[in-house]
Design an enzyme around this catalytic site. Sequence first.
Site, PDB file in Angstrom:
ATOM      1  N   LYS A 183     -19.792 -34.739  -6.543  1.00  0.00           N
ATOM      2  CA  LYS A 183     -20.569 -33.023  -6.584  1.00  0.00           C
ATOM      3  C   LYS A 183     -21.397 -32.713  -6.316  1.00  0.00           C
ATOM      4  CE  LYS A 183     -16.110 -31.775  -8.023  1.00  0.00           C
ATOM      5  NZ  LYS A 183     -15.331 -31.408  -8.796  1.00  0.00           N
TER       6      LYS A 183
HETATM    7  C1  LIG Z   1     -13.675 -30.880  -9.971  1.00  0.00           C
HETATM    8  C2  LIG Z   1     -13.608 -29.750 -10.460  1.00  0.00           C
HETATM    9  C3  LIG Z   1     -13.200 -29.686 -11.333  1.00  0.00           C
HETATM   10  C4  LIG Z   1     -13.000 -30.245 -12.419  1.00  0.00           C
HETATM   11  O1  LIG Z   1     -14.128 -30.866 -12.480  1.00  0.00           O
HETATM   12  P1  LIG Z   1     -14.296 -31.912 -14.188  1.00  0.00           P
HETATM   13  O2  LIG Z   1     -15.838 -32.383 -14.558  1.00  0.00           O
HETATM   14  O3  LIG Z   1     -13.911 -33.109 -12.834  1.00  0.00           O
HETATM   15  O4  LIG Z   1     -13.599 -31.681 -15.103  1.00  0.00           O
HETATM   16  C5  LIG Z   1     -12.386 -28.145 -11.240  1.00  0.00           C
HETATM   17  N1  LIG Z   1     -12.393 -27.946 -10.226  1.00  0.00           N
HETATM   18  C6  LIG Z   1     -12.970 -28.018  -9.167  1.00  0.00           C
HETATM   19  C7  LIG Z   1     -12.383 -26.954  -8.046  1.00  0.00           C
HETATM   20  C8  LIG Z   1     -13.113 -28.853  -8.891  1.00  0.00           C
HETATM   21  O5  LIG Z   1     -13.490 -29.141  -7.712  1.00  0.00           O
END
Ligand SMILES: *Cc1c(COP(=O)(O)O)cnc(C)c1O
Length: 383
Positions: A183
Amino acid sequence: MRDTFLPFSRPSITEDDIAAVGEVLRSGWITTGPRTAEFELRFSERVGCAGAVALCSGTAGMHLVLNALGIGPGDEVITPSMTWVSTVNLVVLAGATPVFVDVDRDTLMVTAASIEPRITPRTRLIVPVHFGGAPVDLDPICELAAARGIAVVEDAAHATGTRYKGRPIGQRGTAIFSFHPIKNITTGEGGMVCSDDEALLERIRRLKFHGLGVEAFDRQTHGRAPQAEVLEPGYKYNLTDMAAVLGIRQLERLEALNRRRTVLADRYRSRLADVEAVLPLGTPGYDHDHAWHLFVVRLDTERAGMDRDRFMRRLKEHNIGTGLHFRAVHLQRYYLESAGTRRGMLPDTEWNSDCVCSLPLFPDMSVDDVDEVVNAIEDVLGS
Ligand SMILES: *Cc1c(COP(=O)(O)O)cnc(C)c1O
């Protein structure tokens, strides 16, 4: 051809980041404590929201929000199928029913128009997803939901730093961010729930730590008051200070990191304009600042003479890594076999699910790296 492998994503970690984590490790307090409180404060200041709760993942945030809203059997939750599986899995685990809506073919995001016909008297919640760093068109969705008394919780996992009509995502309403290593900023694993609903945040603070009526860290006792008792059964979803300090440092660089992503994305867009078989996502027509979390393209499989999976394999042979965001949730085995979904129900989602591919995009990449990716694509398509 490149002599080193270019991954599709890599976190940006500086020596200062590493030193800051080292300092926490040496401090004697490594789990939830002063650094986590500071990260929550800095994040909410940046977003401009009333409050924020840091958690061990974005998924944990969604779990607690569903729990706090009392989503359960008989309830319907409207979500795109073009999303990460976490939200849909949690809806099913809560005993509720996911109701999928198709996305716009070029932005991969839901619209109020696609949502409205799927609303029933059982609809309790809408979970729009800000896709790839672009904001979903929130205003019409929030108006629609408010008129029907339905909650909206934004999946903002891709939207750290994104703005919609001048407002940072997360400033109003309830939004859930993720700090997974791919991210825009990372804490290793981590997430943040931002909300202007103080009661909801209080509930999440309690549920994230066993349902105790206190935080893990109490300034007075320099630890957890041993007398704390369970007010309701809760979970264990707190973020550690080791992770939070990394988040604080990354957040300080957010604007610079996203500016760098934008430079790279612009280069991709101009270079790929001449590559007919590769179609980047469209960007929304309304006013926004894009966080360029991902650079997603669709392969025109007919023009290319190969399918997406082969395209990804061939790029890997050229030392180029790629990602897949996303394989539609409703086409995954459990959903087809046990949730009554089928191919044909969401045409634009399915078309994209079969041909999307995420090209390398991370702040430590160079413009030359982008050029090498495009050269490799031209090579693969030419052969
Ligand atoms: C990464 C992601 C999540 C979940 O986040 P985590 O921190 O990995 O639990 C939820 N929704 C989307 C669209 C994502 O890309």
